[in-house]
Design a protein around this motif. Sequence first.
Motif, PDB file in Angstrom:
ATOM      1  N   GLY A  10      40.171 -31.822 -20.490  1.00 19.66           N
ATOM      2  CA  GLY A  10      40.035 -31.831 -21.640  1.00 19.66           C
ATOM      3  C   GLY A  10      40.814 -31.602 -22.909  1.00 19.66           C
ATOM      4  N   PHE A  11      42.589 -30.712 -22.266  1.00 23.28           N
ATOM      5  CA  PHE A  11      43.411 -30.766 -23.469  1.00 23.28           C
ATOM      6  C   PHE A  11      44.328 -32.054 -23.671  1.00 23.28           C
ATOM      7  CE2 PHE A  11      48.344 -30.023 -23.965  1.00 23.28           C
ATOM      8  CZ  PHE A  11      48.178 -29.893 -25.116  1.00 23.28           C
ATOM      9  N   ARG A  12      44.151 -32.723 -22.052  1.00 26.28           N
ATOM     10  CA  ARG A  12      44.869 -33.860 -21.985  1.00 26.28           C
ATOM     11  C   ARG A  12      43.961 -34.753 -23.794  1.00 26.28           C
ATOM     12  NH1 ARG A  12      44.750 -39.108 -20.312  1.00 26.28           N
ATOM     13  NH2 ARG A  12      47.123 -40.233 -19.532  1.00 26.28           N
ATOM     14  N   SER A  13      42.776 -34.933 -22.752  1.00 25.40           N
ATOM     15  CA  SER A  13      41.784 -35.998 -23.841  1.00 25.40           C
ATOM     16  C   SER A  13      41.875 -35.691 -25.405  1.00 25.40           C
ATOM     17  CB  SER A  13      40.831 -36.518 -23.655  1.00 25.40           C
ATOM     18  OG  SER A  13      39.965 -36.597 -22.115  1.00 25.40           O
ATOM     19  N   ALA A  14      42.060 -34.379 -25.309  1.00 35.29           N
ATOM     20  CA  ALA A  14      42.389 -33.608 -27.196  1.00 35.29           C
ATOM     21  C   ALA A  14      44.100 -33.984 -27.414  1.00 35.29           C
ATOM     22  CB  ALA A  14      41.830 -32.780 -27.128  1.00 35.29           C
ATOM     23  N   LYS A  51      49.586 -19.156 -24.685  1.00 41.11           N
ATOM     24  CA  LYS A  51      50.131 -20.906 -25.120  1.00 41.11           C
ATOM     25  C   LYS A  51      48.964 -20.819 -25.978  1.00 41.11           C
ATOM     26  CE  LYS A  51      54.746 -20.126 -24.875  1.00 41.11           C
ATOM     27  NZ  LYS A  51      55.326 -20.380 -25.770  1.00 41.11           N
ATOM     28  N   LEU A  52      47.478 -20.556 -24.850  1.00 42.75           N
ATOM     29  CA  LEU A  52      46.236 -21.459 -25.539  1.00 42.75           C
ATOM     30  C   LEU A  52      46.058 -21.464 -26.399  1.00 42.75           C
ATOM     31  CD1 LEU A  52      44.621 -20.061 -22.307  1.00 42.75           C
ATOM     32  CD2 LEU A  52      45.664 -22.244 -22.382  1.00 42.75           C
ATOM     33  N   PRO A  53      45.703 -20.772 -27.443  1.00 42.74           N
ATOM     34  CA  PRO A  53      45.674 -20.806 -29.280  1.00 42.74           C
ATOM     35  C   PRO A  53      46.811 -21.740 -29.417  1.00 42.74           C
ATOM     36  CG  PRO A  53      46.108 -18.445 -29.115  1.00 42.74           C
ATOM     37  CD  PRO A  53      46.905 -19.060 -27.188  1.00 42.74           C
ATOM     38  N   ARG A  54      47.328 -21.768 -29.715  1.00 40.58           N
ATOM     39  CA  ARG A  54      49.089 -22.339 -29.869  1.00 40.58           C
ATOM     40  C   ARG A  54      48.590 -24.307 -29.095  1.00 40.58           C
ATOM     41  NH1 ARG A  54      51.606 -24.689 -33.578  1.00 40.58           N
ATOM     42  NH2 ARG A  54      54.106 -25.141 -33.365  1.00 40.58           N
ATOM     43  N   LEU A  55      48.421 -24.160 -28.349  1.00 40.76           N
ATOM     44  CA  LEU A  55      48.012 -25.531 -27.399  1.00 40.76           C
ATOM     45  C   LEU A  55      46.553 -26.553 -28.523  1.00 40.76           C
ATOM     46  CD1 LEU A  55      48.019 -24.703 -23.491  1.00 40.76           C
ATOM     47  CD2 LEU A  55      50.089 -26.509 -25.009  1.00 40.76           C
ATOM     48  N   ALA A  56      45.586 -25.259 -28.561  1.00 44.19           N
ATOM     49  CA  ALA A  56      44.412 -25.865 -28.950  1.00 44.19           C
ATOM     50  C   ALA A  56      44.623 -25.922 -30.700  1.00 44.19           C
ATOM     51  CB  ALA A  56      43.542 -24.679 -29.156  1.00 44.19           C
ATOM     52  N   ALA A  57      45.575 -25.582 -30.588  1.00 43.96           N
ATOM     53  CA  ALA A  57      45.910 -25.971 -32.624  1.00 43.96           C
ATOM     54  C   ALA A  57      46.563 -27.186 -32.904  1.00 43.96           C
ATOM     55  CB  ALA A  57      47.105 -24.454 -33.015  1.00 43.96           C
ATOM     56  N   GLY A  60      44.155 -29.351 -32.897  1.00 43.07           N
ATOM     57  CA  GLY A  60      43.279 -29.533 -33.375  1.00 43.07           C
ATOM     58  C   GLY A  60      42.447 -29.193 -33.260  1.00 43.07           C
ATOM     59  N   GLU A  61      41.359 -28.268 -32.028  1.00 44.86           N
ATOM     60  CA  GLU A  61      41.250 -27.331 -31.554  1.00 44.86           C
ATOM     61  C   GLU A  61      40.962 -25.988 -31.728  1.00 44.86           C
ATOM     62  OE1 GLU A  61      38.353 -29.244 -30.048  1.00 44.86           O
ATOM     63  OE2 GLU A  61      39.104 -31.495 -30.473  1.00 44.86           O
ATOM     64  N   ARG A  62      39.263 -25.711 -31.226  1.00 45.88           N
ATOM     65  CA  ARG A  62      39.364 -24.238 -32.013  1.00 45.88           C
ATOM     66  C   ARG A  62      39.749 -23.985 -30.338  1.00 45.88           C
ATOM     67  NH1 ARG A  62      35.080 -22.291 -31.803  1.00 45.88           N
ATOM     68  NH2 ARG A  62      35.756 -20.556 -33.270  1.00 45.88           N
ATOM     69  N   VAL A  63      40.462 -22.986 -29.957  1.00 44.95           N
ATOM     70  CA  VAL A  63      41.593 -21.869 -28.912  1.00 44.95           C
ATOM     71  C   VAL A  63      39.295 -21.405 -28.130  1.00 44.95           C
ATOM     72  CG1 VAL A  63      41.032 -19.901 -29.578  1.00 44.95           C
ATOM     73  CG2 VAL A  63      42.793 -20.093 -27.354  1.00 44.95           C
ATOM     74  N   ASP A  64      38.717 -21.206 -29.031  1.00 42.63           N
ATOM     75  CA  ASP A  64      37.499 -20.894 -28.296  1.00 42.63           C
ATOM     76  C   ASP A  64      36.500 -22.125 -28.205  1.00 42.63           C
ATOM     77  OD1 ASP A  64      38.135 -17.552 -28.159  1.00 42.63           O
ATOM     78  OD2 ASP A  64      36.751 -18.083 -30.491  1.00 42.63           O
ATOM     79  N   ASP A  65      36.552 -23.446 -27.995  1.00 45.31           N
ATOM     80  CA  ASP A  65      35.744 -24.671 -28.400  1.00 45.31           C
ATOM     81  C   ASP A  65      36.308 -25.341 -27.262  1.00 45.31           C
ATOM     82  OD1 ASP A  65      34.120 -23.954 -29.824  1.00 45.31           O
ATOM     83  OD2 ASP A  65      34.980 -25.278 -30.996  1.00 45.31           O
ATOM     84  N   LEU A  66      38.226 -25.561 -26.940  1.00 43.31           N
ATOM     85  CA  LEU A  66      38.742 -26.196 -25.896  1.00 43.31           C
ATOM     86  C   LEU A  66      38.881 -25.434 -24.787  1.00 43.31           C
ATOM     87  CD1 LEU A  66      40.366 -28.664 -25.899  1.00 43.31           C
ATOM     88  CD2 LEU A  66      42.110 -27.754 -26.445  1.00 43.31           C
ATOM     89  N   PHE A  67      39.407 -23.734 -24.936  1.00 43.39           N
ATOM     90  CA  PHE A  67      39.605 -22.988 -23.671  1.00 43.39           C
ATOM     91  C   PHE A  67      38.725 -21.710 -23.489  1.00 43.39           C
ATOM     92  CE2 PHE A  67      43.922 -24.373 -25.027  1.00 43.39           C
ATOM     93  CZ  PHE A  67      43.993 -25.502 -23.994  1.00 43.39           C
ATOM     94  N   PRO A  68      37.794 -21.813 -23.527  1.00 44.06           N
ATOM     95  CA  PRO A  68      36.247 -20.585 -23.990  1.00 44.06           C
ATOM     96  C   PRO A  68      36.521 -19.713 -22.782  1.00 44.06           C
ATOM     97  CG  PRO A  68      35.560 -22.354 -22.219  1.00 44.06           C
ATOM     98  CD  PRO A  68      36.885 -22.723 -22.963  1.00 44.06           C
ATOM     99  N   ARG A  69      36.478 -18.472 -23.539  1.00 41.11           N
ATOM    100  CA  ARG A  69      36.921 -17.092 -22.766  1.00 41.11           C
ATOM    101  C   ARG A  69      35.315 -16.836 -21.276  1.00 41.11           C
ATOM    102  NH1 ARG A  69      39.437 -14.232 -25.627  1.00 41.11           N
ATOM    103  NH2 ARG A  69      37.810 -13.401 -26.725  1.00 41.11           N
ATOM    104  N   ARG A  79      45.836 -10.475 -26.494  1.00 39.87           N
ATOM    105  CA  ARG A  79      46.729 -10.104 -26.860  1.00 39.87           C
ATOM    106  C   ARG A  79      47.357 -11.725 -26.754  1.00 39.87           C
ATOM    107  NH1 ARG A  79      50.393 -11.032 -23.196  1.00 39.87           N
ATOM    108  NH2 ARG A  79      49.216  -9.965 -22.040  1.00 39.87           N
ATOM    109  N   CYS A  80      47.523 -12.233 -25.888  1.00 40.29           N
ATOM    110  CA  CYS A  80      46.874 -13.679 -26.074  1.00 40.29           C
ATOM    111  C   CYS A  80      46.293 -14.489 -26.937  1.00 40.29           C
ATOM    112  CB  CYS A  80      46.190 -14.106 -24.561  1.00 40.29           C
ATOM    113  SG  CYS A  80      46.945 -13.666 -23.320  1.00 40.29           S
ATOM    114  N   ASP A  81      44.900 -13.715 -27.278  1.00 46.23           N
ATOM    115  CA  ASP A  81      45.447 -14.523 -28.767  1.00 46.23           C
ATOM    116  C   ASP A  81      45.495 -14.655 -29.373  1.00 46.23           C
ATOM    117  OD1 ASP A  81      42.572 -15.549 -27.090  1.00 46.23           O
ATOM    118  OD2 ASP A  81      41.236 -14.706 -27.458  1.00 46.23           O
ATOM    119  N   ALA A  82      46.015 -13.872 -29.523  1.00 45.20           N
ATOM    120  CA  ALA A  82      47.123 -13.465 -31.186  1.00 45.20           C
ATOM    121  C   ALA A  82      48.362 -14.276 -30.500  1.00 45.20           C
ATOM    122  CB  ALA A  82      47.717 -11.983 -31.393  1.00 45.20           C
ATOM    123  N   GLY A  83      48.233 -15.606 -29.785  1.00 44.66           N
ATOM    124  CA  GLY A  83      50.097 -15.878 -29.502  1.00 44.66           C
ATOM    125  C   GLY A  83      51.191 -15.118 -28.792  1.00 44.66           C
TER     126      GLY A  83
END
Length: 292
Positions: A10-14, A51-57, A60-69, A79-83
């Motif tokens: 999903g990340f590669r496609s985005a 790093k996941l929030p930064r990768l999603a940003a 151009g994706e929301r972290v909850d959409d690209l990397f759901p928890r 803490r991780c969601d705050a980067g």
Amino acid sequence: MPERRFDASGFRSARVARGMTQAQVAAALGIKDPSVVSRYESGDASPPPEKLPRLAALVGERVDDLFPRPGLPTLADLRCDAGMAQKDTAAVTQTSSCSPVRAAEGGRRKLAPQYTAPLAEAYGVSVEELLAAEKRSFDEDAPAVPRPPKVEQPSGPHTIAKKIAVLLEGAARQERPTDAELADLGNARLGRKILNGPLVTSLRLGRAAHTTPEVLEALAAALDVPAMFFETGDAEVAAVVASLRSARIGLTAMAARGAEGEPQNAELMRWVADMFGGRPQSGSTSPPQTRS
């Protein structure tokens, strides 16, 4: 509680859809070897969860959409969601190490009361949300804490995050300073340590909506605007300051370049300094005459 899942395909496609290369992603993350990103996308390695929030940003994706928890967040999730890495929390709790947070995240010892408010602010959540996440870290049941509805704000750069965005939007992405660089610059200009990278990140992303006047002063110094730019609640005033800053940067660049094939325009540079608060210069503040 399972942490967020990194979706390699999903990340590669985005990323491809965004027109970014693996090297650009690596540079944005401060990774010297682009093959690390290749390993992320092939599934041979997983990025650190912070790093996941930064990768999603980046794509151009929301972290909850690209990397759901799955499920509700624990302390480590917040803490991780705050980067932030665990080591970054020592500056927030003002302790010599990250041991208070490490112990709480591991379900061994709960946070001391004096740490909850600073951590909640750094993570961009309420104290109630932080305490609920702490319970989950100790395998205690804690329902989701409802958030108050968002209040529509008037247009204009009225929040700290939007004001920072206005000041940074004119620069190309590769030329923008990192949050750590902004922190170092503000500290250097004021001559004392006030900012740190995670704090600037929290303010820039809107996770911390309020902070101290001292922090705002340092942030203003880093971004080369008067402190009142961040202190005023008047969106129109903030917009004018941002416009003047943009004009000053443009005029300074023009003066430094000079006309085509000509040396830099010292007269224009003196006028820019006079008009926009540079070092005191003698002479008129009228615009210099252009050469025909």
